[in-house]
Write an enzyme that holds these catalytic residues in place. Sequence first.
Site, short mmCIF file in Angstrom:
data_model
loop_
_atom_site.label_atom_id
_atom_site.label_comp_id
_atom_site.label_asym_id
_atom_site.label_seq_id
_atom_site.Cartn_x
_atom_site.Cartn_y
_atom_site.Cartn_z
N ASN A 210 -4.84 -3.47 16.64
CA ASN A 210 -3.94 -2.37 16.98
C ASN A 210 -4.61 -1.45 18.00
OD1 ASN A 210 -5.42 -0.19 15.51
ND2 ASN A 210 -5.01 -1.59 13.82
N ASP A 279 -3.07 -4.29 8.10
CA ASP A 279 -2.54 -4.52 6.76
C ASP A 279 -2.55 -6.01 6.40
OD1 ASP A 279 -2.07 -1.86 6.12
OD2 ASP A 279 -0.17 -1.83 7.22
N LYS A 289 -10.03 -23.24 19.35
CA LYS A 289 -8.99 -22.51 20.07
C LYS A 289 -7.64 -23.22 19.94
CE LYS A 289 -8.13 -20.60 24.55
NZ LYS A 289 -8.12 -21.05 25.93
N PRO A 305 -7.02 -6.14 1.66
CA PRO A 305 -7.20 -5.13 0.61
C PRO A 305 -7.01 -3.73 1.19
CG PRO A 305 -9.32 -6.14 1.21
CD PRO A 305 -8.26 -6.87 1.97
N PHE A 323 -5.64 9.08 6.18
CA PHE A 323 -4.90 9.42 7.40
C PHE A 323 -3.56 8.70 7.36
CE2 PHE A 323 -6.99 11.79 10.85
CZ PHE A 323 -8.11 12.19 10.15
N LYS A 341 -1.48 6.76 -3.25
CA LYS A 341 -2.91 6.39 -3.34
C LYS A 341 -3.71 7.41 -4.14
CE LYS A 341 -2.74 3.91 1.06
NZ LYS A 341 -3.46 3.35 2.20
N1 CTP Z 1 -6.19 2.15 4.76
C1 CTP Z 1 -7.22 1.43 4.21
N2 CTP Z 1 -7.12 0.08 4.04
C2 CTP Z 1 -6.02 -0.57 4.41
C3 CTP Z 1 -4.95 0.13 5.00
C4 CTP Z 1 -5.07 1.50 5.17
O1 CTP Z 1 -8.25 2.02 3.88
N3 CTP Z 1 -5.94 -1.87 4.25
C5 CTP Z 1 -6.30 3.60 4.91
C6 CTP Z 1 -6.38 4.08 6.34
O2 CTP Z 1 -7.71 4.21 6.77
C7 CTP Z 1 -5.67 5.42 6.26
C8 CTP Z 1 -4.61 5.18 5.22
O3 CTP Z 1 -5.11 4.15 4.40
O4 CTP Z 1 -6.50 6.44 5.76
C9 CTP Z 1 -3.30 4.74 5.82
O5 CTP Z 1 -2.43 4.45 4.80
P1 CTP Z 1 -1.40 3.24 4.85
O6 CTP Z 1 -0.38 3.47 3.85
O7 CTP Z 1 -2.04 1.93 4.75
O8 CTP Z 1 -0.89 3.46 6.28
P2 CTP Z 1 -0.26 2.41 7.14
O9 CTP Z 1 -1.02 1.11 7.16
O10 CTP Z 1 -0.05 3.09 8.44
O11 CTP Z 1 1.07 2.20 6.30
P3 CTP Z 1 2.44 1.77 6.86
O12 CTP Z 1 2.10 0.69 7.84
O13 CTP Z 1 3.15 1.30 5.67
O14 CTP Z 1 2.98 3.02 7.48
#
Ligand code: CTP
Length: 398
Positions: A210, A279, A289, A305, A323, A341
Site C-alpha cells: 500500500n 490485511d 516468477k 494476523p 491508527f 480492539k
Molecule cells: N493493524 C495491525 N495489524 C493488522 C492490521 C492493522 O496491527 N493486521 C493496526 C494498524 O497498525 C493500525 C490499526 O490496526 O493501528 C488499523 O486498524 P484496522 O482495523 O486494521 O484498519 P484497517 O486495516 O485500515 O481496517 P479497514 O481496512 O477495515 O478499514
Amino acid sequence: MAELNGKNLVLGVTGGIAAYKAAELARLFVKDGAKVVAVLTESGARFVTPATFQALTGNPAWTDLWDARMPDNMAHIDLTRGADAIMVAPASADFLAKLAHGLADDLLSTLCLARDCPLIVAPAMNRQMWENPATQRNVKRLVEDGVIVLGPDSGEQACGETGMGRMLEAAGLFEEVVAFFQPKRLAGRRVLITAGPTFEALDPVRGLTNLSSGKMGFALARAAAEAGASVTLVAGPVAQPTPRGVSRIDVVSALEMHAAVMRQVADCDIFIGVAAVADYRPARPVADKIKKEDKPMEITIEPNPDILAEVAARPQPPFCVGFAAENRDLEKYAEGKRQKKKLPLVIGNLVQDGLGGDSNTVALLDDRGRHQLAPAPKLEVARAIIGHIAQMTGARGK
Ligand code: CTP
C-alpha cells in the site's frame, strides 16, 4: 512553531568556513522565540563579523574576555548566567580539543568551562582533521563528559575534498536543538512502534502493498525518543532515515512484522501501531516468477494476523494506541476500531489529509471523547500525540 520561546541560548562561533551557516542558525533561533547572544572566537570573527550576529540577534556580540562593556568585567561568567544551553556551531577541531582538555584561553572556551548549562557542539572541519585519532579521542571524551555532539555530516567540503566533517545545515541543527528541549515526558518508558507498509510477496518480484510512506510512524518514533523513551521501531519497507537514538528492526511482510513485535512486546510499556499492515497475503507465494498467460488469473489471499489486536488482548497489555485511516465517517469508523480492539486511544485521520504527505490532520479518540488537532507537520502532530499518551499513561501507571 515558537518551541524555543523564552529560551536563552549562547551561540558560540569558532573559526571555520561553516561560520556562515551560524548566521542562519542565529536567525532561526531568534525567529522561533529564543534570546540569542553570540560569542565569537578570534578566528570565528575572521569568517563572519560580530556585527552580523548583533544585527541578527538584536544583542551585542562578544569576542573578548576583557570586553569593558561588561560592568563587572565578568563576561566569562555573566554571559551564560540564565542560559539554557551553549551551542557552538561551527566547532573547529582546535576548539573541540580545547573543550576536551578543559582549556580556557579565550572568552568562548572560558564560558564553556564555567557553564552551568548543557553544551551542544556542531563539529566542522576537513575530513582528515575529523578522522585524525586525536580529534576522535577528543570527541569521545566530550560525549563521555555529557556534551551533545551534532554531526558532522559527510559531503563536499570547502577544501574541495569529499568526506566526513561538513557541519550540519542550519535547519538540521535548529531541529536538533528543538528536539533537545522537548520535555522528557516519557523518560524511563519503553515504546514499541510499527511503521510503514508491509509487502506481501506473490512471487520473487511482485506483491501486495500500500501507499504508506512511514513518515507518521517515524515521526512518532522520533518524538517518543525526544521525550526520553527508549524506542524500538519495527519498520516495513520504507525509505526513511532512522531517528536518532531509535533502535530499528526492518521487516517486509505482515508475518515478519508480527513476529518482530511479539519478540519485543513483553518488554514495552507503550505500543503504537502506526503501520499500514496488509490485511491479506497471497496464500501461496511462488518461488519462480509468474509467467504471463492469456487468461484471467486467480490469486487466493488469506488474512494476516491483526498485530495490534493481538497485543491489546494480552493478559497484561502495554498501553495500546491504534491508527485508523479512513476516507469518510472518520469518527464512526475510528471509534468502532477502538471499541473492537479494546484500545485506550485511537488516532484517526482522513487518508486524503495525511497519506504520503509531510503534514497531517488527526483526531485523538479516547474514553473522554474526541480531541481534534489542527493540521500540522507530522513531527508536530507526533509530539502532540506523545504528549497525550504521556498524560494518559501517567495517570494509568504501566
Ligand atoms: N493493524 C495491525 N495489524 C493488522 C492490521 C492493522 O496491527 N493486521 C493496526 C494498524 O497498525 C493500525 C490499526 O490496526 O493501528 C488499523 O486498524 P484496522 O482495523 O486494521 O484498519 P484497517 O486495516 O485500515 O481496517 P479497514 O481496512 O477495515 O478499514
